[in-house]
Scaffold this active site. Structure first.
Site, short mmCIF file in Angstrom:
data_model
loop_
_atom_site.label_atom_id
_atom_site.label_comp_id
_atom_site.label_asym_id
_atom_site.label_seq_id
_atom_site.Cartn_x
_atom_site.Cartn_y
_atom_site.Cartn_z
CG HIS A 196 -2.16 -0.94 0.79
ND1 HIS A 196 -2.17 -2.27 1.11
CD2 HIS A 196 -3.28 -0.72 0.04
CE1 HIS A 196 -3.27 -2.82 0.62
NE2 HIS A 196 -3.95 -1.92 -0.04
CD GLU A 439 -9.76 -7.90 -2.20
OE1 GLU A 439 -8.82 -7.26 -2.70
OE2 GLU A 439 -10.42 -7.48 -1.25
CG ASP A 463 -5.40 -8.38 -1.27
OD1 ASP A 463 -4.32 -8.63 -0.72
OD2 ASP A 463 -6.10 -7.40 -0.96
CB CYS A 506 -10.29 -2.00 -8.72
SG CYS A 506 -10.46 -3.22 -7.42
C1 PEP Z 1 -6.46 -5.36 -4.53
O1 PEP Z 1 -6.25 -6.18 -3.64
O2 PEP Z 1 -6.11 -5.52 -5.72
C2 PEP Z 1 -7.16 -4.10 -4.23
C3 PEP Z 1 -7.54 -3.28 -5.19
O3 PEP Z 1 -7.35 -3.78 -2.92
P1 PEP Z 1 -6.17 -3.28 -1.96
O4 PEP Z 1 -4.95 -3.02 -2.80
O5 PEP Z 1 -6.64 -2.06 -1.25
O6 PEP Z 1 -5.99 -4.44 -1.05
MG MG Z 2 -7.27 -5.97 -1.78
#
Ligand code: PEP
Ligand code: MG
Length: 582
Positions: A196, A439, A463, A506
């Site tokens: 993140h 995910e 994920d 996403c």
């Molecule tokens: C993902 O896991 O691809 C996602 C978009 O959620 P995050 O990155 O916030 O876990």
């Molecule tokens: Mg995620």
């Protein structure tokens, strides 16, 4: 002082761009003091200040030790004995004298650099007991620097200057807290592309490199540097020639990017007419204005946890959430905003600090699991989102869903929220779309059953990759194994899309120029990426032929390794929009 020579360090580029400026080196939990050159006349004064700080620190540690001994006993108090010993360690003092004479810089900076070197050496010893001493060293360092605080007024002057931030590692909350008016870029010794921290760097538009071996040993506070976030280079003490080259490149890239931004009103549609909704991933209120500026068709992923868990001890109540969500919905109208409910845990902020420690946080109390076990808090968020839906177009989706049972529970809770809002006489959109994030591999496998309960899917490839290949997305040791083009992941994406309801991508894979042809060819109906990436992805989509992508994706689904799939998609990307790879 020895003349500075240009040094080039390689790292993994995780956020593109070029930035230049002074380095500010930050150790774990301890900010590097600003650097100042000193004259030979100032030398005695610097040593006096340092000695006074050592004495103050020693007094503090003595009194702490005595207090702890009374309440907890000798064993615990011994920690402070070890720290007192380190305070005047003869090897540290010897190195300090040598470095001070060599650098002729303020004592805080020299002491900081010397202790950092000791800490770094200690981190690599085999003996786990000695390795654990690093924390004690960091504590002593912090105390001594704090006790030299009178010199901090000069420090603040340098603090306000723009700088490139160098750190061993940064947590997502460190990154979220950065003052982007002053931080020009990020470099870290460890890290991965889908942590993140990297995602936030991209969304803040900050060039960033991670995984730079021995960064903390090789950099000094105040050093000039160039960060090349395209080629994964950190250039220390750049020559005039290097700086000129990068200034030129920076201007050229900015011009090319601006040209792409100006195409923001052109539809994101392939050459043969297939529309792909192109939406934005956002996490901070200060990004809201960028959504329209980059031409996004609304928000495909709003990571609400960054708003909900902003470090304050209490979650915003329903009213505060409603006002915040409503602002975003109104800003994006007539486009839709997809709210992802609280996704705490993993590498992000824990929901409750006392429960933070888990042996396997990514497999633990995360995402929808937290929400379902705290229905009061979950319902508060759902009602706030539903009320915001009355002011434009909103949708809601849920993170970390693993199967049908959870979705049924979610739907029952949504029904309760609807009844409560009706009873209160609050307006909301009865047709608001409901989706789940795909995910977790089990959810992908159950996609065709899940379609009975939801309106759309949004594939979180970060994920999904992590859980499919069993490779921790933030562990730099296995970062090279993190491949969203692994055939297992690509088949799960395809299986999900084949279930037949609108499916967005996403995760960070959607922002990867080489992989857009694959996602389009697999049939994704939407791609949601950070606002800075969006103009590039629009250009890419507009230069693709859907039919060609579809055929390539069919070939990719037959491939047995990640390299082949990546090569197939990249070849089509290079052929379709070569200028984006210059
Ligand atoms: C993902 O896991 O691809 C996602 C978009 O959620 P995050 O990155 O916030 O876990
Ligand atoms: Mg995620």
């Amino acid at each position: 002082m020895t003349p500075d020579v240009e040094i080039r360090l390689k790292g993994l580029p995780v956020s593109p761009g070029i930035s230049m400026g002074m380095l500010r080196v930050e150790a774990r939990g301890c900010a590097a003091p600003p650097l100042r050159s000193i004259t030979p006349e100032e030398t005695p004064h610097e040593w006096d200040r340092f000695e006074a700080a050592l004495q103050r620190t020693e007094e503090e540690l003595n009194s702490l030790r005595d207090r702890i001994r009374k309440v907890s006993g000798d064993m615990e108090a011994a920690i402070f004995d070890a720290q007192i010993l380190f305070l005047r360690d003869s090897m540290v003092m010897k190195a300090l004298h040598k470095e001070f004479d060599r650098r002729m810089q303020n004592m805080e900076s020299v002491y900081y650099a010397v202790v950092q070197n000791f800490m770094e050496a200690m981190r690599h010893v085999d003996d786990p007991y000695l390795r654990s001493r690093v924390t004690d060293m960091a504590d002593v360092l912090q105390r001594v620097l704090r006790n030299m605080a009178p010199a901090r007024s000069a420090a603040h002057a340098a603090d306000v200057e723009s700088h490139l931030l160098a750190a061993y590692d940064l947590t997502p909350s460190d990154t979220a807290d950065l003052d982007t008016s002053r931080v020009l870029g990020l470099v870290t010794e460890v890290g991965s592309a889908v942590s993140h921290t990297a995602i936030l760097a991209r969304s803040l538009g900050l060039p960033a490199l991670v995984d730079i071996p021995q960064l903390m040993l090789k950099t000094t506070n105040g050093q000039q540097a160039v960060l090349d976030g395209y080629n994964g280079l950190l250039i220390l003490n750049p020559t005039e020639e290097t700086t000129t080259h990068y200034r030129h490149l920076q201007a050229q890239k900015a011009k090319a990017y601006q040209a792409l931004v100006e195409m923001k009103d052109l539809p994101s549609e392939t050459r043969d007419g297939r529309r792909i909704r192109l939406a934005a991933n956002v996490q901070f209120a200060h990004e809201f204005d960028a959504i329209a500026r980059c031409g996004a068709e609304g928000v495909g992923l709003y990571r609400t946890e960054f708003f909900l868990l902003d470090g304050s001890s209490r979650l915003p109540d329903e009213e505060a959430q409603y006002r915040h969500y409503r602002e975003l919905v109104e800003k994006c109208a007539p486009h839709e905003v997809v709210f992802r409910t609280l996704d705490s845990g993993g590498d992000k902020l824990p929901f409750e600090k006392e429960d933070a420690k888990e042996d396997n946080p990514f497999l633990g109390w995360r995402g929808i699991r937290v929400s379902l076990s705290r229905p009061d808090i979950f319902k508060q968020q759902l009602r706030a989102i539903m009320r915001a839906s009355a002011h434009g177009r909103a949708a809601v989706m849920f993170p970390m869903v693993s199967g049908v049972t959870e979705v049924k529970e979610i739907r029952a809770i949504i029904d309760e929220c609807r009844a409560e809002l009706r009873a209160r006489g609050e307006a909301f959109d009865e047709q608001m779309r409901i989706g789940v994030m795909i995910e977790v591999p089990s959810a992908a496998m159950m996609a065709n059953v899940l379609t009975r309960y939801v309106d759309f899917f949004s594939i979180g490839t970060n994920d999904l990759t992590q859980y499919t290949i069993a490779v921790d997305r933030v562990n730099y040791r296995v970062a090279q194994m993190f491949r969203p083009t692994h055939p297992g992941v690509v088949r799960l994406i395809s299986h999900t899309i084949e279930a037949g309801i609108p499916t967005a991508i996403c995760g960070e894979m959607g922002g990867n120029l080489s992989l857009v042809p694959l996602l389009v060819g697999l049939g994704a109906s939407e791609i949601s990426v950070g606002t800075h990436r969006l103009p590039l992805i629009r250009f890419a989509i507009r230069h693709l032929d859907y039919e060609e992508c579809r055929q390539m994706a069919q070939q990719a689904l037959q491939a047995s390794d990640s390299k082949t799939i990546r090569a197939l998609s990249k070849a089509l990307a290079l052929k379709s929009y070569p200028s984006l790879f210059d």
